[in-house]
Design a protein around this motif. Structure first.
Motif, short mmCIF file in Angstrom:
data_model
loop_
_atom_site.label_atom_id
_atom_site.label_comp_id
_atom_site.label_asym_id
_atom_site.label_seq_id
_atom_site.Cartn_x
_atom_site.Cartn_y
_atom_site.Cartn_z
N SER A 114 0.85 -1.20 0.00
CA SER A 114 0.00 0.00 0.00
C SER A 114 0.88 1.24 0.00
CB SER A 114 -0.93 0.01 1.22
OG SER A 114 -0.20 0.18 2.41
N ASP A 124 0.20 5.31 0.72
CA ASP A 124 -0.79 6.27 1.17
C ASP A 124 -0.16 7.64 1.36
OD1 ASP A 124 -3.43 4.81 1.74
OD2 ASP A 124 -1.95 3.47 2.64
N ASP A 137 -5.51 3.63 4.44
CA ASP A 137 -5.09 4.67 5.37
C ASP A 137 -5.34 6.08 4.84
OD1 ASP A 137 -4.41 2.77 7.22
OD2 ASP A 137 -2.25 2.96 6.96
N SER A 188 3.60 -1.38 3.86
CA SER A 188 2.92 -0.09 3.79
C SER A 188 3.95 1.02 3.61
CB SER A 188 2.13 0.18 5.07
OG SER A 188 1.12 -0.77 5.24
N TYR A 202 4.33 5.33 3.20
CA TYR A 202 3.64 6.59 3.42
C TYR A 202 4.43 7.71 2.77
CZ TYR A 202 1.02 3.86 6.72
OH TYR A 202 0.22 2.88 7.27
N ARG A 214 1.71 2.14 12.74
CA ARG A 214 2.05 0.94 11.97
C ARG A 214 3.51 0.55 12.16
NH1 ARG A 214 -1.52 -0.66 7.29
NH2 ARG A 214 -3.49 -0.39 8.33
#
Length: 195
Positions: free
Chosen positions: A19, A21, A107, A136, A138, A188
């Motif tokens: 992911s 985000d 998220d 994940s 970011y 996370r």
């Protein structure tokens, strides 16, 4: 056998969901391309971007008679679009043992919802159907001042609900979404305890 057609190859690898985000659509897209590029070429499944179903494109071109959607409505549409992405893009690639990048994923939507004043419990329940990513990423970048041809979900949502969500401006909503996303990223990574 020469000329014989082979069926789809069955991978010995388990698929990997990554992911990406963030609140800046261009930065999320760039990070998604980098994440996919880091995967072994034979395992690259692709990038699943928001609005794969076209629901937001339809909303963007809808006339004034369609009304202005609330943040809750936008998130329900995002959840429907994510269900579409999971069914037609993400799960098939994972089943083939490929790496698929979801950009943005859950998220980002939750951060937008929190910025607009929606309860975290409702948001978490709404996206409970989405599988956890193996990795994940970011992107901690604010919206660029230049005009982008394609904006991200947070930019799209903030543009639509500005002034109606707690009386906040578009920029204030984006900044609040970014702050919520930073908290989720720290949680996370295990650096901040949940309260």
């Amino acid at each position: 056998m020469a000329g014989a057609r082979r069926g789809p190859e069955v991978s010995a690898h388990k698929g990997t969901l990554v992911s990406v985000d963030g609140v800046n659509g261009a930065a999320v897209a760039a990070s998604a391309r980098a994440a996919l590029g880091a995967a072994v070429r034979a395992r690259r499944g692709g990038i699943s971007a928001w609005d794969a179903s076209g629901v937001f494109e339809e909303l963007a071109v809808a006339g004034e008679e369609a009304g202005t959607p609330s943040a809750r409505t936008l998130l329900l549409l995002y959840a429907a679009d994510l269900a579409f992405r999971l069914r037609w893009e993400i799960r098939p690639a994972l089943a083939e043992g490929r790496v698929v990048v979801a950009a943005p994923y859950v998220d980002t939507a939750i951060a937008f919802g929190r910025a607009a004043g929606l309860r975290s419990g409702w948001l978490n329940d709404l996206f409970r159907f989405a599988p956890r990513p193996a990795e994940s990423r970011y992107v901690d970048s604010m919206t660029a001042r230049s005009v982008a041809r394609r904006v991200g979900f947070v930019e799209f949502g903030c543009q639509r609900v500005a002034g109606r969500a707690r009386g906040l401006t578009r920029q204030q909503l984006v900044e609040r979404a970014r702050a919520h996303l930073q908290v989720r990223a720290r949680r996370r990574s295990g650096r901040t305890p949940r309260s």
